[in-house]
Design an enzyme around this catalytic site. Structure first.
Site, PDB file in Angstrom:
ATOM      1  N   MET A  31      31.441  -5.363  55.502  1.00 17.58           N
ATOM      2  CA  MET A  31      30.467  -6.045  55.412  1.00 17.58           C
ATOM      3  C   MET A  31      30.498  -7.188  54.451  1.00 17.58           C
ATOM      4  SD  MET A  31      26.981  -3.884  56.386  1.00 17.58           S
ATOM      5  CE  MET A  31      26.910  -2.980  54.755  1.00 17.58           C
ATOM      6  N   GLU A  36      38.996  -3.839  45.771  1.00 20.02           N
ATOM      7  CA  GLU A  36      40.318  -3.561  46.038  1.00 20.02           C
ATOM      8  C   GLU A  36      40.285  -2.356  47.025  1.00 20.02           C
ATOM      9  OE1 GLU A  36      44.349  -2.602  45.855  1.00 20.02           O
ATOM     10  OE2 GLU A  36      43.316  -4.342  45.260  1.00 20.02           O
ATOM     11  N   HIS A  38      38.744  -2.174  50.092  1.00 17.76           N
ATOM     12  CA  HIS A  38      38.856  -3.043  51.360  1.00 17.76           C
ATOM     13  C   HIS A  38      40.357  -3.551  51.365  1.00 17.76           C
ATOM     14  CE1 HIS A  38      34.384  -3.574  50.319  1.00 17.76           C
ATOM     15  NE2 HIS A  38      34.359  -3.177  51.746  1.00 17.76           N
ATOM     16  N   LYS A 150      35.739   6.868  51.743  1.00 17.03           N
ATOM     17  CA  LYS A 150      34.642   7.005  50.608  1.00 17.03           C
ATOM     18  C   LYS A 150      33.397   7.083  51.370  1.00 17.03           C
ATOM     19  CE  LYS A 150      32.305   3.657  49.123  1.00 17.03           C
ATOM     20  NZ  LYS A 150      30.783   4.063  49.327  1.00 17.03           N
ATOM     21  N   ASP A 151      33.238   6.651  52.707  1.00 15.96           N
ATOM     22  CA  ASP A 151      32.052   7.030  53.662  1.00 15.96           C
ATOM     23  C   ASP A 151      32.699   7.954  54.570  1.00 15.96           C
ATOM     24  OD1 ASP A 151      30.165   4.686  52.508  1.00 15.96           O
ATOM     25  OD2 ASP A 151      31.915   3.660  52.889  1.00 15.96           O
ATOM     26  N   GLN A 154      30.488   8.676  57.611  1.00 13.14           N
ATOM     27  CA  GLN A 154      30.543   7.747  58.685  1.00 13.14           C
ATOM     28  C   GLN A 154      32.038   7.738  59.520  1.00 13.14           C
ATOM     29  OE1 GLN A 154      29.953   3.269  57.685  1.00 13.14           O
ATOM     30  NE2 GLN A 154      32.090   3.206  57.551  1.00 13.14           N
ATOM     31  N   SER A 186      32.995   0.670  45.401  1.00 11.97           N
ATOM     32  CA  SER A 186      31.970   0.162  46.304  1.00 11.97           C
ATOM     33  C   SER A 186      31.512  -1.109  45.992  1.00 11.97           C
ATOM     34  CB  SER A 186      31.056   1.336  46.287  1.00 11.97           C
ATOM     35  OG  SER A 186      29.775   0.660  46.951  1.00 11.97           O
ATOM     36  N   SER A 187      30.993  -2.069  47.049  1.00 12.09           N
ATOM     37  CA  SER A 187      30.198  -3.281  46.854  1.00 12.09           C
ATOM     38  C   SER A 187      29.146  -3.079  45.922  1.00 12.09           C
ATOM     39  CB  SER A 187      30.065  -3.905  48.027  1.00 12.09           C
ATOM     40  OG  SER A 187      31.127  -4.174  48.743  1.00 12.09           O
TER      41      SER A 187
END
Length: 279
Positions: A31, A36, A38, A150-151, A154, A186-187
């Site tokens: 998103m 780092e 990603h 991390k997710d 998901q 995380s963002s």
């Protein structure tokens, strides 16, 4: 500069050209607001695949809180520079009406693994995730898709989606990338001010201690209670859950011989942080 594709037609044409040249295609769904973590997914995709596309789409269907959707950072220019630096071959950044055109009425819902934890606290969230992921797989026609651990919940939802619908894409789960104090990248971390950021590592530290205690024979409930107390003592505002679950089903632990995962969600200075570790 890395090409940015805006339409499904352009994306499919590009992937068809790559596949005609004999390349396997990897996709990294994001998103945006890249960090780092990603980039580590993009590097993994580049190691495995001849061509890699990163998707940037802030999916409105997976936000329970409209204010959270509005606050989510949009940083396409800087994201493109970062992705160019790791050799991603294209960005797919469609508009909302390209993904969900007028009259769109279909929802993909994954049962079972989506129900507990995040599923209970964020009703409909995983329906939004499953729907957009199924669409992104169809749009990109990728051979392999890369998701961070991390997710964790998901990731299990996506794996079940692919398995149940026989989708022709291999799911690759990559290790969580952490800051020096253990905070999972995380963002959302960018929303923590310096004072809150200094406290944020308490969540990972408490989980690691609880996992070690459980492995040493401390009863599950006691280890979880100690971890919760430690997170609150570390300066967090509240703990939504710290739970020990079957790593694949996300159900309660019934067999300590199966792979286990400790998952957590907690609030710090108005920011909701999630994390998980293997036990």
């Amino acid at each position: 500069m890395i090409p940015i594709l805006r339409t499904v037609a352009a994306m499919r044409a590009q992937v068809a050209a790559w596949k005609a040249e004999g390349h396997a295609v990897g996709v990294v769904p994001t998103m945006g607001a890249l960090h780092e973590g990603h980039l580590s997914l993009a590097r993994a995709a580049k190691r495995d695949c001849g061509r890699v596309v990163t998707t940037i789409f802030v999916n409105p269907k997976q936000f329970n809180n409209p204010e959270d959707l509005l606050k989510y950072p949009r940083t396409e220019d800087s994201d493109a520079r970062l992705l160019s630096g790791v050799g991603v071959d294209a960005i797919f950044a469609p508009a909302v009406d390209e993904v969900y055109p007028e009259g769109f009425v279909t929802t993909v819902s994954v049962g079972g693994v989506s129900g507990p934890l995040e599923g209970e606290l964020r009703p409909g969230h995983f329906d939004g995730v499953a729907t957009v992921v199924a669409k992104l797989f169809g749009m990109t026609q990728a051979d392999r898709a890369y998701f961070g651990q991390k997710d964790w919940q998901q990731l299990q939802v996506v794996r079940r989606l692919v398995r149940d619908l026989n989708l022709a894409v291999a799911i690759v789960g990559c290790e969580t990338v952490r800051e020096a104090d253990g905070l999972a990248m995380s963002s959302r971390n960018a929303r923590l001010d310096a004072k809150a950021r200094a406290k944020a590592g308490a969540l990972y530290a408490a989980m690691m201690r609880a996992a070690a205690e459980f492995r040493a024979g401390v009863p599950e409930a006691e280890a979880i209670a100690l971890a919760t107390a430690a997170v609150l003592a570390g300066g967090f505002d509240s703990v939504e859950y710290i739970a020990l679950r079957d790593a694949e089903t996300l159900g309660p632990m019934v067999d300590a011989g199966r792979p286990l995962r400790m998952l957590a969600a907690a609030w710090l200075d108005g920011v909701r942080l999630i994390d998980n570790i293997a036990v």
